[in-house]
Design an enzyme around this catalytic site. Structure first.
Site, short mmCIF file in Angstrom:
data_model
loop_
_atom_site.label_atom_id
_atom_site.label_comp_id
_atom_site.label_asym_id
_atom_site.label_seq_id
_atom_site.Cartn_x
_atom_site.Cartn_y
_atom_site.Cartn_z
N CYS A 90 7.71 20.65 -42.90
CA CYS A 90 6.80 19.33 -42.66
C CYS A 90 6.61 18.74 -44.02
O CYS A 90 6.78 19.48 -45.11
CB CYS A 90 5.72 19.95 -41.91
SG CYS A 90 4.39 20.81 -43.05
N GLY A 133 1.64 1.45 -43.27
CA GLY A 133 1.97 0.93 -44.56
C GLY A 133 2.73 -0.23 -44.48
O GLY A 133 3.86 -0.23 -43.91
N ALA A 186 -3.20 10.20 -47.34
CA ALA A 186 -2.85 9.59 -46.07
C ALA A 186 -1.60 10.00 -45.39
O ALA A 186 -1.39 10.33 -44.36
CB ALA A 186 -2.65 7.92 -46.32
N CYS A 200 5.07 21.52 -46.49
CA CYS A 200 5.44 22.90 -46.70
C CYS A 200 5.63 23.18 -48.15
O CYS A 200 5.66 24.39 -48.59
CB CYS A 200 6.84 22.99 -46.09
SG CYS A 200 6.72 23.49 -44.38
N CYS A 257 -1.34 -2.72 -57.79
CA CYS A 257 -2.57 -3.39 -57.21
C CYS A 257 -3.76 -2.30 -57.15
O CYS A 257 -4.59 -2.88 -57.08
CB CYS A 257 -2.10 -4.17 -55.81
SG CYS A 257 -1.44 -2.97 -54.48
N GLY A 302 5.55 -2.35 -50.42
CA GLY A 302 6.98 -2.41 -50.91
C GLY A 302 8.03 -1.88 -49.73
O GLY A 302 8.79 -2.58 -49.39
N CYS A 340 1.87 23.98 -40.89
CA CYS A 340 2.99 23.98 -39.61
C CYS A 340 3.23 25.40 -39.27
O CYS A 340 3.96 26.02 -38.11
CB CYS A 340 4.29 23.33 -39.83
SG CYS A 340 5.23 23.72 -41.19
N ASN A 375 5.94 -10.31 -56.33
CA ASN A 375 7.55 -10.21 -57.28
C ASN A 375 8.44 -9.23 -56.57
O ASN A 375 9.61 -9.21 -56.90
CB ASN A 375 7.27 -9.82 -58.68
CG ASN A 375 6.97 -8.37 -58.81
OD1 ASN A 375 6.17 -7.48 -58.02
ND2 ASN A 375 7.09 -7.86 -60.21
#
Length: 779
Positions: A185, A37, A147, A188, A200, A40, A514, A71
């Site tokens: 994790c 990523g 993701a 969890c 966006c 921001g 996990c 911005n």
């Protein structure tokens, strides 16, 4: 710090050298970092990593730069609009890396490299477990749950520490996830529906119905608001020039498209649609006839309505045809699974030029009805006509209780959903429930959490260095002791703190990721097909990438690079109860494996015939009324709850059990939409010292409703006779899953031996369990 040490350290890093143990700087200079990523939080992280001395960083991001990013994502400039975020951000960060001035300093004699990967972290062919294992740690700067799940599972399978972060307005948090440390994790704690979305994404790359609803609300503000510049869809002349310049840099097609979709005054298609709609609204002021001119009244009314319909057609064409074609021409969607499809010009002309009764004015209208694209167009035109013919101006701000505003937003959001192939399409009732508040992104919060992430990275690298030198027994134990789950609060605690660190929470014993816990699932096994189960639950809800599904120990579906798709295609259309190996009925346990994520789970299925839903009765003063659920069958399921203790007969129903409505009432506070960088992760409750701020910090929390610990798992419905006669796709001739997984790992390991040997020369002598990965996605 001695004089000799000071002279051998780059001036900009002497503060770090003075504050941290001397060997840690060498660890920083040689470590390999993955950042997922570059939006921001990602921009802030790259700046921090470069100025802290990290010289080997790889960045993954799928998104391109939009004018709305400028911005707050400070590594980008107007000339970068339309370019890949990861490439621009990596180039900017490279310029910030301090040089190693002293030739005697041989901590790391390799040149620095910030390598961008313009791709999707969900791509199994490029970003897999062996790839993650080449890094010291991973940093997350993501903006969506899908993701984040992917990165979480990759890091757990790789044994690499992950530093997770998220922001929501003034709130934020940072935590460390590490399998060897035995801490919680990302999965969890159950995640609520995502409520924070980057601007966006709303403007250019929507993928969920809520994105379209937010966009439609901003369109309402643009068309009917007092100040169009307050809408996130508004673009001034400078932003327009930036977008045109960025498009021109991409290719000639984008330049031509940009030129075709702007007028002589330099207005975007959205602004032209605003001009058209505002012209329709403003024309009402010139339609007041003086008394005594009734003879020409009818003809003037006809001309007036024709003008309004033409203006509405121009506005809708600019929004749903011209603007979409321009974005396609700029290659905005070259990596998208589905390319948006603009509306038909013929349909636009037909629906706006003729008088058709809108759906809300029909006698059989119900708020739960789903409108077709044509009906949405007619409804939007009806809204324009209503505003233009009314003596009362429309509300400048969207209000879900305003009848016209809600019709407009529902129609506009559904048209956008049709264009971008987003399902499910929303009824007016559903859209009203989704509509919420938009909270702007706070750049300062992004900067704070990015700084906290780098501090946690220092702790992890210190643990790896101490383990290498025999000072601690294992890296995981050191991480659990040194690292913290830190909250960024909006209000000070009683002690005056804005940042509140806590120890890393323990894992949830019921976590199927996990802790390999069993998942309970309720649905109608007589109506659900294997295709519905695969797409709606296993992939979308549980996040599997390339699943293998087993019933009664036999494979009924499998995905993978070496799998023939047609081998199990015949099973996809079958009802669950009619699958091979006895089918799936009440009490059946389904096995699901995904060796690309090193993940195996068991799903215990409960059959449920009828579903009910709580519906607000406006006539009864907003009270809830329990009615039969008339949603699509693929939406009628429940993850969690009680598993069956005794397998009943096939005819048994579960009428007594009803679905719990996720919201107590149809209130805005129950659904929040925020135009921000990253969704705040589900947070543990801070201590009582928060003095009221803990409620804000847990805004995204969802309690885990699973009650699996005291439930007996019953397998049912499978017999040898049925398995022998009905299983057309037996697994006897196929290699066992475990063996194929080992072969896959061995092949990747052999293919990466040379790469790993080279990496070993540049990194400390640490085993793969000490590596952390960072991945980037979307915005």
């Amino acid at each position: 710090m001695s004089t000799s040490e000071s002279s051998s350290t780059p001036p900009i890093l002497r503060g770090i050298h003075a504050a941290l143990p001397a060997p840690l700087l060498s660890q920083i200079l040689s470590s390999r970092i993955l950042l997922v990523g570059s939006g921001g939080i990602g921009c802030e992280l790259l700046k921090n990593l470069a100025l802290s001395g990290f010289r080997h960083v790889q960045v993954i991001d799928l998104d391109t730069i939009d004018v709305s990013n400028l911005n707050r994502q400070f590594l980008f400039r107007s000339r970068h609009v339309g370019m890949a975020k990861c490439k621009v951000a990596s180039e900017a960060a490279m310029q910030m890396i301090p040089p190693l001035h002293n030739a005697d300093n041989d901590d790391d004699d390799t040149p620095p490299a910030y390598v961008p990967h313009h791709g999707n972290i969900l791509d199994n062919n490029q970003f897999h477990v062996p790839y993650i294992q080449t890094f010291s740690l991973v940093l997350n700067a993501l903006d969506n749950i899908t993701a984040r799940r992917r990165v979480n599972r990759l890091c757990l399978a790789s044994g690499i520490p992950l530093i997770e972060a998220g922001t929501a307005g003034y709130l934020g948090q940072v935590t460390v996830i590490d399998k060897n440390a035995g801490v919680e994790c990302y999965e969890c704690q159950a995640k609520s529906t995502q409520k924070v979305y980057p601007i966006c994404t709303i403007r250019s790359t929507p993928s969920m119905p809520v994105h379209c609803v937010v966009w439609a609300k901003e369109l309402y503000k643009l068309c009917f608001g007092g100040k169009v510049e307050e809408s996130m869809l508004f673009e001034d002349e400078e932003s327009l020039r930036a977008e045109k310049d960025g498009a021109a840099d991409e290719n000639d097609l984008a330049e031509k498209s940009s030129a075709d979709t702007t007028d002589g005054a330099g207005k975007t298609d959205t602004e032209k649609s605003t001009d058209a709609s505002n012209k329709s609204v403003d024309s009402t002021t010139n339609n007041n006839e003086p008394p005594g001119e009734k003879s020409t009244h009818q003809s003037k009314d006809d001309n007036f309505e024709s003008t309004l319909r033409l203006a509405a057609q121009q506005a809708l064409t600019a929004l749903f045809v011209t603007e979409i074609n321009k974005q396609i021409g700029m290659n905005r969607y070259k990596n998208a699974e589905k390319v948006p499809l603009p509306l038909s010009l013929e349909d636009l002309e037909k629906c706006t030029a003729t008088e058709v009764i809108p759906p809300t004015q029909r006698k059989d209208y119900q708020p739960t009805q789903i409108w077709s694209p044509a009906e949405c167009l007619v409804e939007m035109v009806s809204c324009f006509l209503q505003v233009s013919n009314s003596s009362t101006p429309p509300l400048p701000e969207f209000d879900k209780d305003d009848e016209m505003a809600m019709r407009f937003v529902t129609a506009a959001s559904n048209l956008r959903s049709y264009v971008f192939h987003i399902e499910p399409i929303q009824s007016l009732y559903s859209a009203k429930g989704i509509a919420g508040n938009i909270i702007p992104a706070i750049a300062t919060t992004n900067a704070i959490v990015a700084g906290l992430q780098v501090l946690q990275a220092f702790h992890i690298l210190k643990c790896q260095w101490m383990y290498k030198n025999g000072e601690i027994e294992d890296v995981g134990g050191g991480i659990k002791k040194l690292c913290r789950y830190t909250y960024c609060l909006r209000e000070k605690t009683r002690r005056g703190y804005i940042l509140q660190p806590t120890t890393l929470p323990l894992p949830n014993p019921n976590c199927f990721v996990c802790r390999n816990a069993v998942i309970s699932l309720s649905l109608n096994t007589k109506e659900w097909t294997l295709q519905m189960l695969l797409t709606r639950v296993i992939k979308k809800e549980l996040g599997f990438s390339q699943p293998t599904i087993l019933v009664g120990g036999d494979i009924v579906y499998e995905e993978g690079d070496d799998i023939d798709p047609s081998e199990y295609a015949s099973n996809l259309s079958k009802k669950l109860i009619g699958l091979p190996s006895g089918g799936v009925g009440h009490g059946t346990v389904i096995g699901v494996e995904d060796f690309t994520q090193d993940l195996e789970v068991e799903i215990c299925v409960s059959h449920k015939d009828e579903w009910f839903i709580a519906v607000e009765d406006e006539v009864a003063g907003g009270k809830k009324d329990i009615k039969l659920d008339d949603r699509e069958e693929s939406e009628k399921f429940e993850i969690g709850g009680k598993k069956p203790s005794v397998p009943p007969s096939a005819a048994t129903t579960d009428e007594a059990q009803t679905t719990k409505d996720s919201t107590a009432d149809d209130d805005d506070s129950s659904v929040e939409v925020m135009g921000m960088e990253s969704t705040a992760n589900n947070a543990q409750k801070p201590s009582a010292e928060n003095n009221g701020s803990s409620k804000e910090a847990e805004a995204g929390n969802v309690e885990d409703d699973d009650d699996d610990s005291d439930i007996e798992i019953i397998e049912g419905g499978t017999t040898d006779a049925v398995a022998a006669t009905s299983n057309e796709n037996t697994s006897e001739s196929r290699m066992p899953l475990k063996k194929r997984r080992l072969d896959w790992d061995r092949e990747n390991q052999n293919g990466d031996d040379a790469k790993k040997a080279k990496i070993a020369e540049d990194t400390p002598a640490a085993n793969s369990a000490e590596i952390e990965i960072i991945e980037i996605d979307s915005d």
